[in-house]
Motif scaffolding. Sequence first.
Motif, short mmCIF file in Angstrom:
data_model
loop_
_atom_site.label_atom_id
_atom_site.label_comp_id
_atom_site.label_asym_id
_atom_site.label_seq_id
_atom_site.Cartn_x
_atom_site.Cartn_y
_atom_site.Cartn_z
N GLN A 145 0.81 -1.21 0.00
CA GLN A 145 0.00 0.00 0.00
C GLN A 145 0.84 1.26 0.00
O GLN A 145 0.33 2.35 -0.30
CB GLN A 145 -0.93 0.01 1.22
CG GLN A 145 -2.04 -1.02 1.16
CD GLN A 145 -2.95 -0.94 2.37
OE1 GLN A 145 -2.69 -0.20 3.33
NE2 GLN A 145 -4.04 -1.70 2.34
N ALA A 201 -3.24 2.90 4.23
CA ALA A 201 -4.09 2.83 5.42
C ALA A 201 -3.47 1.96 6.52
O ALA A 201 -3.52 2.32 7.70
CB ALA A 201 -5.47 2.27 5.04
N ASN A 209 -2.03 2.64 10.70
CA ASN A 209 -2.98 2.05 11.65
C ASN A 209 -2.22 1.30 12.73
O ASN A 209 -1.69 0.22 12.50
CB ASN A 209 -3.93 1.10 10.90
CG ASN A 209 -5.09 0.66 11.76
OD1 ASN A 209 -4.95 0.42 12.96
ND2 ASN A 209 -6.26 0.54 11.15
#
Length: 345
Positions: free
Chosen positions: A276, A281, A285
């Motif tokens: 990613q 994301a 996180n």
Amino acid sequence: MLSDLVSVLLPRDDASSQPKSTPPIDQGSNAIRAWRQHCTLDTCDIKYSYFVYRVSLPANAVFLAIFSASLLCFILQAFLSRRFIGFSIAVISGCILEVLGYSGRIQSHFNPFIEDGFLMQIVCLTIAPAFMAAGIYLTLSRLVLTFGPSNSRLKPHLYPRIFIPCDVASLMLQAAGGGIASAATHSNRSPTVGDNLMVAGIAFQVFTLGLFMALSLDFALTTLRRMKTLGADGALDPTHAKLRASGRFRGFVAALSLATLCIFVRSVYRVVELAQGWTGALMGNQKTFIGFEGAIVGLAMVVLNVWHPGWCFREGYTGDDLRGEKRDGFWRRKGRGKVEGEVSE
């Protein structure tokens, strides 16, 4: 319940009415890095830090304690048993990297705008499980010998000869990728090539672990199938009947299976996270990091500490070669001993 625990471990962001400094977005990564050097939690918004969140001190302190204790236990177990040296070197190396990685994260809790702590944790925590996987690969040949080589598609000595080079290749790709990405970032160039190498290295690690798990499952199913048709006496090596019946050995088999699954799940998570990108994301996180990185890797090391092969295979050493006496709660060796049919690591 798990989400409540994670929420307790995560830090709370303090609201502030003071205006925050913003980075010079249009001036390149070097300018942003220079700007961050003058940042503190009071002067700059946390979203502009290397982590984009406040690193949890309680959670990372717990993981640091777990891996530090595991490191000390593995060193002590290697010294006391003086067997499974390859396994011990691998897991000790992995735990050292985990300790360094979580030390970097704790450093970043106090100032997430400093690059050193971020780089320390991203490099060390990314490559550490590759060493742990190597330790796992070294044990399968022992299990094959214990149950009977006739149940395996490969000869026992081929397992480490196949999987250890694959693990080394994965480790080299990850290390090279991390170095290239870091150098590119410092020279104001795109780290894409390095990032792709890191992803390729971890993806290859996932493939290797998947193949290892498939062969292990095939060996287990073949053993069970031959036991049904030939009986235990015909399918299993009678030399190690006592070892197979011991609770320690059965505990080790369960622990090894759980540890392998943990490292595999963690590696899949890392592939998705790095694929990613640094602004993805998952990278921002902290809850998923705690669950899929710290918790399951820590669990893998704890169960391999409790069911260490040097202790669990003890009943497989011949009485003539192994002499010990209880002293201060530990076994003092008078002879090195050898597992019957043992292969070198």
